[in-house]
Scaffold this motif. Sequence first.
Motif, PDB file in Angstrom:
ATOM      1  N   VAL A  11     -28.693  56.498   4.537  1.00  0.00           N
ATOM      2  CA  VAL A  11     -27.771  55.334   4.534  1.00  0.00           C
ATOM      3  C   VAL A  11     -27.938  54.453   3.127  1.00  0.00           C
ATOM      4  CG1 VAL A  11     -27.200  53.220   5.432  1.00  0.00           C
ATOM      5  CG2 VAL A  11     -27.651  55.303   6.920  1.00  0.00           C
ATOM      6  N   GLN A  14     -26.086  56.774   0.382  1.00  0.00           N
ATOM      7  CA  GLN A  14     -24.597  56.665   0.769  1.00  0.00           C
ATOM      8  C   GLN A  14     -23.971  55.349   0.080  1.00  0.00           C
ATOM      9  OE1 GLN A  14     -23.444  57.343   4.803  1.00  0.00           O
ATOM     10  NE2 GLN A  14     -21.173  57.511   4.248  1.00  0.00           N
ATOM     11  N   GLU A  38     -16.399  48.059   4.948  1.00  0.00           N
ATOM     12  CA  GLU A  38     -16.776  49.417   4.501  1.00  0.00           C
ATOM     13  C   GLU A  38     -18.402  49.538   4.469  1.00  0.00           C
ATOM     14  OE1 GLU A  38     -14.803  49.973   0.726  1.00  0.00           O
ATOM     15  OE2 GLU A  38     -12.635  50.575   2.008  1.00  0.00           O
ATOM     16  N   ALA A  41     -19.435  50.102   8.018  1.00  0.00           N
ATOM     17  CA  ALA A  41     -19.147  51.163   8.357  1.00  0.00           C
ATOM     18  C   ALA A  41     -20.377  52.120   7.894  1.00  0.00           C
ATOM     19  CB  ALA A  41     -18.103  51.615   7.883  1.00  0.00           C
ATOM     20  N   ILE A  42     -20.880  52.056   6.662  1.00  0.00           N
ATOM     21  CA  ILE A  42     -21.929  52.908   6.131  1.00  0.00           C
ATOM     22  C   ILE A  42     -23.146  52.504   6.870  1.00  0.00           C
ATOM     23  CG2 ILE A  42     -23.378  53.220   4.245  1.00  0.00           C
ATOM     24  CD1 ILE A  42     -20.899  52.729   2.470  1.00  0.00           C
ATOM     25  N   HIS A  44     -23.419  51.271  10.120  1.00  0.00           N
ATOM     26  CA  HIS A  44     -23.233  51.542  11.277  1.00  0.00           C
ATOM     27  C   HIS A  44     -23.447  53.131  11.765  1.00  0.00           C
ATOM     28  CE1 HIS A  44     -20.785  52.311  14.983  1.00  0.00           C
ATOM     29  NE2 HIS A  44     -21.180  51.215  15.554  1.00  0.00           N
ATOM     30  N   GLU A  45     -22.828  53.952  10.638  1.00  0.00           N
ATOM     31  CA  GLU A  45     -23.188  55.297  10.845  1.00  0.00           C
ATOM     32  C   GLU A  45     -24.455  55.919  10.803  1.00  0.00           C
ATOM     33  OE1 GLU A  45     -22.000  59.133  11.371  1.00  0.00           O
ATOM     34  OE2 GLU A  45     -20.556  57.412  11.430  1.00  0.00           O
ATOM     35  N   GLY A  46     -25.367  54.970  10.152  1.00  0.00           N
ATOM     36  CA  GLY A  46     -26.685  55.523  10.023  1.00  0.00           C
ATOM     37  C   GLY A  46     -27.666  54.891  11.458  1.00  0.00           C
ATOM     38  N   LYS A  52     -24.790  52.600  18.512  1.00  0.00           N
ATOM     39  CA  LYS A  52     -23.584  52.840  18.107  1.00  0.00           C
ATOM     40  C   LYS A  52     -22.529  52.456  19.307  1.00  0.00           C
ATOM     41  CE  LYS A  52     -23.789  56.593  15.477  1.00  0.00           C
ATOM     42  NZ  LYS A  52     -23.525  57.416  14.191  1.00  0.00           N
ATOM     43  N   LEU A  57     -18.211  49.909  16.082  1.00  0.00           N
ATOM     44  CA  LEU A  57     -17.830  49.672  14.592  1.00  0.00           C
ATOM     45  C   LEU A  57     -17.073  48.435  14.220  1.00  0.00           C
ATOM     46  CD1 LEU A  57     -17.999  50.229  11.525  1.00  0.00           C
ATOM     47  CD2 LEU A  57     -15.978  51.977  11.913  1.00  0.00           C
TER      48      LEU A  57
END
Length: 97
Positions: A11, A14, A38, A41-42, A44-46, A52, A57
Motif C-alpha cells: 500500500v 502504491q 483516491e 481507496a488505496i 481501503h484496498e490494503g 473492508k 469504500l
Amino acid sequence: MIGQFEIHGGVKKQLQSYLDEKGMDLKTAMDAEQSNGEVAAIVHEGLPAMVKKIYSLQKMQTFFWEKKDLMVEFVAQRLEAAEKKPKGSKNNNQKKR
C-alpha cells in the motif's frame, strides 16, 4: 477503527506511486476532495477483507474527507512506521520466555 490498521509495504508503494504520478505530497492530496477519495481507496484496498466488509469504500472516503486534517497526520505516521518496520517483523523467530 482508526488506530487498528497498519499500512503494509504494498500500500505504501502504491500510495507513493500515486503521489509521484500526481506530483503532490500527502497533505496536498488530502486537501482536495477527489485525490482525498483516491488516497482513501488505496488505503481501503490494503485493509483485511473483513474490515473492508464492515467499512465500505464509500464510508472510508467520507471519513477521510470529513476528518482530513486528522487523517493526513495519521496516514503519514502509518507510512513512516511501515518504512521503519523490518521485513518479516511479524515472525521474528523470538522465543517467549
